[in-house]
Design a protein around this motif. Sequence first.
Motif, PDB file in Angstrom:
ATOM      1  N   THR A   1       0.821  -1.149   0.102  1.00  0.00           N
ATOM      2  CA  THR A   1      -0.199   0.166   0.101  1.00  0.00           C
ATOM      3  C   THR A   1       0.880   1.091   0.025  1.00  0.00           C
ATOM      4  OG1 THR A   1      -1.924  -1.230   1.278  1.00  0.00           O
ATOM      5  CG2 THR A   1      -1.808   1.166   1.243  1.00  0.00           C
TER       6      THR A   1
ATOM      7  N   LYS B   1      -4.872   0.209  -2.454  1.00  0.00           N
ATOM      8  CA  LYS B   1      -5.426  -0.280  -1.148  1.00  0.00           C
ATOM      9  C   LYS B   1      -5.394  -1.683  -1.180  1.00  0.00           C
ATOM     10  CE  LYS B   1      -9.669  -0.087   1.734  1.00  0.00           C
ATOM     11  NZ  LYS B   1     -11.007   0.396   2.078  1.00  0.00           N
TER      12      LYS B   1
ATOM     13  N   SER C   1      -7.438  -4.952   0.987  1.00  0.00           N
ATOM     14  CA  SER C   1      -7.942  -5.646   1.992  1.00  0.00           C
ATOM     15  C   SER C   1      -7.461  -6.903   2.387  1.00  0.00           C
ATOM     16  CB  SER C   1      -9.368  -5.566   1.645  1.00  0.00           C
ATOM     17  OG  SER C   1      -9.548  -6.172   0.390  1.00  0.00           O
TER      18      SER C   1
ATOM     19  N   HIS D   1      -7.232  -1.527  -5.881  1.00  0.00           N
ATOM     20  CA  HIS D   1      -7.547  -2.203  -4.873  1.00  0.00           C
ATOM     21  C   HIS D   1      -7.329  -3.783  -5.305  1.00  0.00           C
ATOM     22  CE1 HIS D   1     -10.516  -4.439  -2.418  1.00  0.00           C
ATOM     23  NE2 HIS D   1     -10.312  -3.660  -1.816  1.00  0.00           N
TER      24      HIS D   1
ATOM     25  N   ASP E   1      -7.447  -8.584  -7.700  1.00  0.00           N
ATOM     26  CA  ASP E   1      -7.441  -7.077  -8.094  1.00  0.00           C
ATOM     27  C   ASP E   1      -8.500  -6.624  -9.139  1.00  0.00           C
ATOM     28  OD1 ASP E   1      -6.154  -7.096 -10.856  1.00  0.00           O
ATOM     29  OD2 ASP E   1      -4.850  -8.521 -10.156  1.00  0.00           O
TER      30      ASP E   1
END
Length: 327
Positions: A213, A219, A221, A258, A276
């Motif tokens: 990151t 980002k 998760s 992300h 992704d």
Amino acid sequence: MTTVKEAWRPVSLFWRIFGLNAVVLGTATALLLWAPVTVSVPVLAAEALILLTGLAVLLVANAALLRIGLAPLDRLTRLMSTVDLLRPGQRLPVEDHGVMAELIRGFNAMLERLEAERATASARVLSAQEAERRRIAAELHDEVGQSLTAVLLGLKRAADQAPEPLRGELLLAQETTRDSLDEVRRVARRLRPGVLEDLGLTAALASLAADFTTHAGAKVSRSVEAGLPPLDREVELVIYRVAQEGLTNVARHAGADHVALALHRVGPAVVLRIDDNGRGVGPAPEGAGIRGMRERALLVGATLDIAPGPEGGTRVLLTVPDPGRSV
């Protein structure tokens, strides 16, 4: 007492083709002997039509019989041109007897030996690679890192005593040196994941996601299921390296903002999943990074699947069927 297997003698490919042609020629001879057809001199048009039709029927029958007889050889040829040792388990079913079946069994046995030898060679190479990474990481940390730290302290002392015009330049050099020191430490951590050895896989994946990151700007998760089965040290290292290479590929090629990183259990297996929202899998052949991931997966008997994600982008799945034991 002679068994059925001993009594059965494989039929060579020569005799197979000879037998098929004998059937066709024998049928043609029988038709000529029994058919109420005569050939005039010169040949009439109707007689020529009958002869040409018979010849066409015989050629079609011969082609069909040869295709059936040589079909296993065609399947073997196709597999030989597409087999990949990094995708083990590709075998031809033995559906026949005789020399063709022996050829297929021999090819399947050869694939098993090659896969075993490839796995053994890859294990030695990757083990040497990990040892070299640890050595380079130690040198970066102990020698280059300490040298940069000494330079950083010297610049700080010089900046504290320097007049104002020179002090600004020394402070700028100090910041550049500090950035270089941070980069050296980051490279050392990537080469030798000390957090994996000290704190375990969960903490190592968290550190990997945070580092991604920070430097890739995307980002992440992260989800690690609680209560995973005990993992062999080699399995943990393979999972970490595959996650590391997967995130590196996302940063270099995907253009994603992300990434979902998950480690969970599916039955007795442990699955690492990386999704992704980038450009997705293209038609380009697999590069060295993905093939390296496949080689690592083979070390622990795992499978690696790379395919389009359910919502676009790319999905990387590493499935370790027996996470408590490396092969």
